[in-house]
Design a protein around this motif. Sequence first.
Motif, PDB file in Angstrom:
ATOM      1  N   GLU A   1       0.820  -0.977   0.016  1.00 16.83           N
ATOM      2  CA  GLU A   1       0.319   0.197   0.067  1.00 16.83           C
ATOM      3  C   GLU A   1       1.000   1.495  -0.130  1.00 16.83           C
ATOM      4  O   GLU A   1       0.978   2.223  -0.497  1.00 16.83           O
TER       5      GLU A   1
ATOM      6  N   THR B   1      -2.112   3.873  -6.659  1.00 15.53           N
ATOM      7  CA  THR B   1      -1.436   3.772  -5.393  1.00 15.53           C
ATOM      8  C   THR B   1       0.180   3.956  -6.088  1.00 15.53           C
ATOM      9  O   THR B   1       0.767   5.050  -5.466  1.00 15.53           O
TER      10      THR B   1
ATOM     11  N   ASP C   1      -1.867  10.237   4.652  1.00 16.67           N
ATOM     12  CA  ASP C   1      -1.432   9.131   4.246  1.00 16.67           C
ATOM     13  C   ASP C   1      -2.605   9.539   2.505  1.00 16.67           C
ATOM     14  O   ASP C   1      -2.038   8.636   1.369  1.00 16.67           O
ATOM     15  N   ARG C   2      -3.519  10.086   2.349  1.00 17.05           N
ATOM     16  CA  ARG C   2      -4.181  10.254   0.664  1.00 17.05           C
ATOM     17  C   ARG C   2      -3.495  11.463   0.167  1.00 17.05           C
ATOM     18  O   ARG C   2      -4.232  12.127  -0.691  1.00 17.05           O
ATOM     19  N   GLN C   3      -2.900  12.734   0.311  1.00 15.61           N
ATOM     20  CA  GLN C   3      -2.262  13.977   0.155  1.00 15.61           C
ATOM     21  C   GLN C   3      -0.871  14.192   0.578  1.00 15.61           C
ATOM     22  O   GLN C   3      -0.428  13.695   1.092  1.00 15.61           O
TER      23      GLN C   3
ATOM     24  N   LEU D   1     -10.000  11.874  -7.588  1.00 16.26           N
ATOM     25  CA  LEU D   1      -9.072  12.206  -6.788  1.00 16.26           C
ATOM     26  C   LEU D   1      -9.072  14.118  -7.464  1.00 16.26           C
ATOM     27  O   LEU D   1      -9.822  13.943  -8.201  1.00 16.26           O
TER      28      LEU D   1
ATOM     29  N   ARG E   1       0.275   8.013  -7.283  1.00 15.41           N
ATOM     30  CA  ARG E   1       0.275   8.693  -5.131  1.00 15.41           C
ATOM     31  C   ARG E   1       1.657   8.510  -4.754  1.00 15.41           C
ATOM     32  O   ARG E   1       2.422   9.806  -4.134  1.00 15.41           O
ATOM     33  N   LYS E   2       2.493   7.283  -4.714  1.00 15.53           N
ATOM     34  CA  LYS E   2       3.826   7.230  -3.724  1.00 15.53           C
ATOM     35  C   LYS E   2       5.414   6.857  -5.578  1.00 15.53           C
ATOM     36  O   LYS E   2       6.014   6.765  -4.578  1.00 15.53           O
TER      37      LYS E   2
ATOM     38  N   MET F   1      -4.941  15.045  -3.465  1.00 15.51           N
ATOM     39  CA  MET F   1      -5.867  14.459  -2.790  1.00 15.51           C
ATOM     40  C   MET F   1      -6.004  12.991  -3.572  1.00 15.51           C
ATOM     41  O   MET F   1      -6.984  13.195  -4.585  1.00 15.51           O
ATOM     42  N   PHE F   2      -6.163  11.745  -2.870  1.00 19.03           N
ATOM     43  CA  PHE F   2      -6.880  10.651  -3.609  1.00 19.03           C
ATOM     44  C   PHE F   2      -8.180  10.613  -2.620  1.00 19.03           C
ATOM     45  O   PHE F   2      -8.184  10.099  -1.151  1.00 19.03           O
ATOM     46  N   PHE F   3      -9.051   9.615  -3.255  1.00 15.85           N
ATOM     47  CA  PHE F   3      -9.917   9.066  -2.612  1.00 15.85           C
ATOM     48  C   PHE F   3     -10.588   7.446  -2.874  1.00 15.85           C
ATOM     49  O   PHE F   3      -9.584   7.375  -3.990  1.00 15.85           O
ATOM     50  N   ASN F   4     -11.426   7.241  -2.511  1.00 15.62           N
ATOM     51  CA  ASN F   4     -11.580   5.984  -2.632  1.00 15.62           C
ATOM     52  C   ASN F   4     -12.480   6.466  -3.770  1.00 15.62           C
ATOM     53  O   ASN F   4     -12.497   6.975  -4.641  1.00 15.62           O
TER      54      ASN F   4
END
Length: 958
Positions: free
Chosen positions: A34, A129, A681-683, A750, A132-133, A743-746
């Motif tokens: 993750e 992911t 974690d999501r930003q 995004l 984001r990463k 910023m990421f959402f479910n």
Amino acid sequence: MNKLLTIVLTIAFVVLSNDVFAQQGTIRGTVIEEATGDPVYGVTILVEGTSTGTTTDFDGKFNLSLTEGDYNLKISYVSYTPVTIEEVGVGSGEVTIIDNIRLQKTVEEMEEVVVTAEMMNISEAAMITTKRKSANMLDGISAERFRTIGDSDAAQALKRVTGVSVEGGKYVYVRGLGDRYTKTMMNSVDIPSLDPDKNSLQIDIFPTNLIDNMIITKTAVAEMPADFTGGIVNIETKDFPDEPIIDVSLSTSYNPSMHFNSGFLGYNGSNTDMLGFDGGTRELPSGANVEGIPTPISGNSEQEVNNFVNSFNSNLGPNELTNPMDLSAGVSLGNQFSVGSDNAFGYILSGTYKRSTSHYDNYRYGEYQRQSNPSEYDLIYATKQNGVVSESNVLLGGLAGLAFKTPNSKYKLTGMHLQNGEDRATSFFIDNSVDAPGQSGYLADSYNLEYSERGVTNFLLNGVHYFDNAMWEVNWRISPTFSTMNDPDIRRTAYTRSPNGPRFNAGAGGFPSRIWRYMDEMNVVNRVDITRDYQLFGSGAKFKTGGSYVYKERDYEILKYDMQFFGAIPTLTGDPSEILQPENIYPNGSIYYQSGNPDPNPNAYSSNVSNTSFYLSNEFNLFQNLKTSLGLRVENYVQRHTGRDALFAQGDPSGNNLDNEKVLDSFDFFPSANLTYFLTDRQNLRVSYSRTIARPSFKELSFAQILDPVSDRIFNGGLFSIDQWEGNLTETRIHNFDTRWEMFFNQGQLLSLSLFYKSFDDPIELVRIQAQQTSSEFQPRNVGDGEVFGAEFEFRKNLGFITESLQYFGLSSNVTIVESIIDMTEQEFRSRKNFEKEGQNVNDKRQMAGQAPYIINAGISYDNPEIGLDGGLFYNVQGETLTVVGGSLFPDVYTEPFHNLRLNMNKSLGSNASVNLSVSNLLNETRAEYYQGYRADKQIFSKYKPHTTVSLGFKYSF
């Protein structure tokens, strides 16, 4: 040899034993971390309540063979929170895919995560992911997304990515920057274009069911080539299909304004035109490729001259036909098998065929000039053309891939061939003005017959090896590509109108001519990358090093033949089919051909490039929430050229002649730094700097003069010294600064905002040659320093938050806004200042050529898996863009915005079939380029209307 034989026999046994194999089903999946998006090696997958299980390999993949039924899987790994996946169904002889199982590091005592298999399969977790990463700034689209939105090829899918536009349905531009600043790769290896004038490969030839993902890299990292600025588009093809693929697709398109048109222009070509290549009908006649061809004044006999003229195809004009609808078909096969207990073998085969026709009954070209009087604002025309353009296009493609995986290595061999043939016939009325400087003033009827065939063959041999429990990775690639381009027998015939009827006039419409163009190119890439995972500052880090050697070689030649008359020109009626009748050919008549190819030929050249590179990079967490990637790439680039200008070819020793001489020789350092601060974690907040480069192409760094026989415009290579240009075309070096908040959402939702700045040293642009007034000639030149300021905004939002009835609807948009500035050279500024109009104040800055001021992509989509229906309405537009740089008498040329509105719908018909309906150009927009001048009405450079096209497709999976 015995081991190889064992493997082959094992594969054969597995393939042939369908009855036994069908008693069981298979579960395949991928486990990723993750926090990083990386695959996790050695994860245990256990069937709950049994001792049956397996572990993931170095790709994070696993494979379980089970009898028919429903199972719960327990996923566990040391220091990670366990995951249980419930309700995994297995059918006899079927493959169940569980995509992107994500493991989280255990920070404190946490309960086991329990999800259902259905939940795992509807997320686009891996791509989100990865985005984001990732250490650098990127965007992309995954295979899972392809299945949801139903796009059939890569070009359609990429239109949905932030800052990306697709020109002509096939060429990718990133952040509005032109083709020069975008690079296309396949499996991380350079792939040259089918079009020798383009950097980007035609990506519409890739069916999405063979693509694992497409990643658009927007900020540089050391391991990537340095010759890009807008972005690198990397297409990763599947090597191990997770499930058996046997797909067959058929589609057709109908454009009411184009198809079944009785005025469609064509001519008798070759029997193999339907396969994308000429079968010999248009080949150069024997003995024509020498300077001393038979002529009445060369000492040859009358019969030799007559035989030589008759060896050319006598058809010089188009016929009216009725064209059919477009048709395309495709087939894809793929599967993987276990070989022994720990090895796997996979294959992929794909074939595509597309045949399309286009018909434009009001195609227009124009050449316009400013008036020298400062009080006269209107542009005056030099030449206007209006007529019919009919095109037939065939694209034949094949892709084959084999992959073999052991516990510690993976090998992949792929071969791809693309064959493209385009037939073009035109009929134009030409109006040349006597009032414009350098023009003679005449009216003419012009006919053109053209054929272009292009082929690209690529091979890739790739090996990946893991050592020390996957802490070390060695990845090597060898990839040769062979490209050919032939434009055989381009025929141009123009009748000049006169009071006595149509005639040939060298000073007006000109004499009939024929052109042959040939190009052969070889591109060989050798690359190795080494990665070491280790611990630094108490967290995971990656050290990377490697290098590459790229060799490219191109041979290019243009041969031209002009019709001449030994005596009186025959009486003509204006029909091109009458010209090469026996009674008109010498000695019965006066017609013979004269070579326009001196020895040595100024329009023949050979060029080669050697690019040796080496890099170092380190990716680590400087602080707990700050990911840092620092890298340095070094490239030694040498380009050599063999060729000469027209002056030397005519025997003047003061002309230029190069014999494998260096025309570019640079040793450059390309540093890059990418910082990502994880706000939550999501930003994320990202900051990046890199130095990149844009180099001139083989064609641009040459003495070649290339005529477009339809528009009658001439491209001049950048080595020509003309009009105060010294022929010293050089590279463009770019400094890139980027920042992004995201910023990421479910469920793949995004929100992101990016800002970027780029400075260009010596950018290359296509410039109108001011000294050439009797002809329309253009040349690539370094035009002065430039700057680009830009912003990108993207969001994806499911509308279920408004009301539950909207849960299947989604809204998405991405907008790129750019301000570009070029500091003009002193020459360009003076040329503009000398033609300044009353009330106008010319300054020394302007917009960058090829840089769009904005790109807008927007869409509303519907995706209801319960009824198997998805689709959407999608909009795309690119702002007014400077295309050709003017000066002096000649105004700038701008491309008008094209508002493209497209409807796409996909409906599943059971579990194996689907149907697709799409309607493109719903707004019936026109594609146009215009001259623009101060307080003057814009005038046409080129203009045509593609009209609205309806496409219907059917796909069946066995």
